[in-house]
Design an enzyme around this catalytic site. Sequence first.
Site, PDB file in Angstrom:
ATOM      1  N   CYS A 223      -2.384   3.782  -0.276  1.00  0.00           N
ATOM      2  CA  CYS A 223      -2.821   3.369  -1.617  1.00  0.00           C
ATOM      3  C   CYS A 223      -4.316   3.615  -1.783  1.00  0.00           C
ATOM      4  O   CYS A 223      -4.759   4.178  -2.798  1.00  0.00           O
ATOM      5  CB  CYS A 223      -2.470   1.896  -1.823  1.00  0.00           C
TER       6      CYS A 223
ATOM      7  N   CYS B 176     -10.112  -4.509  -5.096  1.00  0.00           N
ATOM      8  CA  CYS B 176      -8.964  -4.582  -5.999  1.00  0.00           C
ATOM      9  C   CYS B 176      -8.321  -5.973  -5.926  1.00  0.00           C
ATOM     10  O   CYS B 176      -8.239  -6.584  -4.850  1.00  0.00           O
ATOM     11  CB  CYS B 176      -7.930  -3.535  -5.614  1.00  0.00           C
TER      12      CYS B 176
ATOM     13  N   CYS C 145      -5.679  -7.028  -3.236  1.00  0.00           N
ATOM     14  CA  CYS C 145      -6.134  -6.988  -1.842  1.00  0.00           C
ATOM     15  C   CYS C 145      -7.365  -7.850  -1.609  1.00  0.00           C
ATOM     16  O   CYS C 145      -8.082  -7.653  -0.619  1.00  0.00           O
ATOM     17  CB  CYS C 145      -6.425  -5.548  -1.433  1.00  0.00           C
TER      18      CYS C 145
ATOM     19  N   CYS D 263     -11.671   0.593   3.121  1.00  0.00           N
ATOM     20  CA  CYS D 263     -10.799   1.369   2.238  1.00  0.00           C
ATOM     21  C   CYS D 263     -10.698   2.814   2.703  1.00  0.00           C
ATOM     22  O   CYS D 263      -9.701   3.484   2.435  1.00  0.00           O
ATOM     23  CB  CYS D 263     -11.294   1.310   0.798  1.00  0.00           C
TER      24      CYS D 263
HETATM   25  S1  SF4 Z   1      -7.824  -1.964  -2.238  1.00  0.00           S
HETATM   26 FE1  SF4 Z   1      -5.598  -2.377  -2.310  1.00  0.00          FE
HETATM   27  S2  SF4 Z   1      -4.923  -1.973  -4.419  1.00  0.00           S
HETATM   28 FE2  SF4 Z   1      -7.001  -1.074  -4.137  1.00  0.00          FE
HETATM   29  S3  SF4 Z   1      -6.636   1.042  -3.634  1.00  0.00           S
HETATM   30 FE3  SF4 Z   1      -6.800  -0.064  -1.679  1.00  0.00          FE
HETATM   31  S4  SF4 Z   1      -4.704  -0.738  -1.103  1.00  0.00           S
HETATM   32 FE4  SF4 Z   1      -4.683  -0.048  -3.282  1.00  0.00          FE
END
Ligand code: SF4
Length: 267
Positions: A137, A222, A225, A248
């Site tokens: 993601c 986000c 998360c 990330c």
């Molecule tokens: S922080 Fe969470 S929702 Fe945002 S891009 Fe990464 S995995 Fe996806």
Amino acid sequence: MSDTAELGRVTSLAPSAAAVEGDEGRVRGLVDAAKGLEEADARGVLAWLATAVPRPAVTSSFGAESAVLLHLLAEVAPQVPVLFLDTGLHFPETLAFRRDLAEQFGLQVVDLHPLRSVDEQARDRGHRLWERDPDACCGLRKTVPLRQALRSFDGWASGVRRVQTPERADTPVVEARRHDGRWLVKVAPLAAWTDEDVGHYLDANELPRHPLAGQGFRSIGCAPCTTAVAPDQDPRAGRWASTAKTECGIHLDADGAVERTRAAAPG
Ligand code: SF4
């Protein structure tokens, strides 16, 4: 470029001929010439980025402590574009904070969007991918869009600090990185700052706080998360809290496609 400018779908970005050439020797030379910046203050590092690098940018998450780097940027180089990864999954408060800070500081914020909307991602990869495969993601919604956007720039700064995570402990102030075959300058003006330094700067300059900062959100990404943390917890403990994930990916060399070389030690 206006505050509301968007790069649109990141696939619309195309590297210039100069960017494609973006030669290793030129970038390494810039980094080597900047060796004294390891000891410089954050304003000096940002001023160097803005003047020495042909097409500079700054990235910001508009999170709990983002006002520090953005305030410094507004002082020394407000013309440098600020790249914001608009994943489609931010808290509404983060989007409001992004709008307010851009206006207050007079910054040129560019929203970077993933190739697919959240609904399209759900259709292609299943619902709530962040719960099943957060690395995938983050790759789709952060890492890939940023790397594609960086084709239009020659160097970038972020608010990464060494004390934030083990992965960031060795962060140089200035380095050369190879992304997808191109060498770029990357700088971390706040690399040596402690949590206390950040708090003092926010207080001393009476900077606005993220609307959620007062509710225990001390590191904000986000919404799916990010959770609030207790006062005695690591500020980043609320990021991907139910997993082992700590980054990330935009600052990692995880895919092996990024090589780095740091500026030589001062002296
Ligand atoms: S922080 Fe969470 S929702 Fe945002 S891009 Fe990464 S995995 Fe996806």
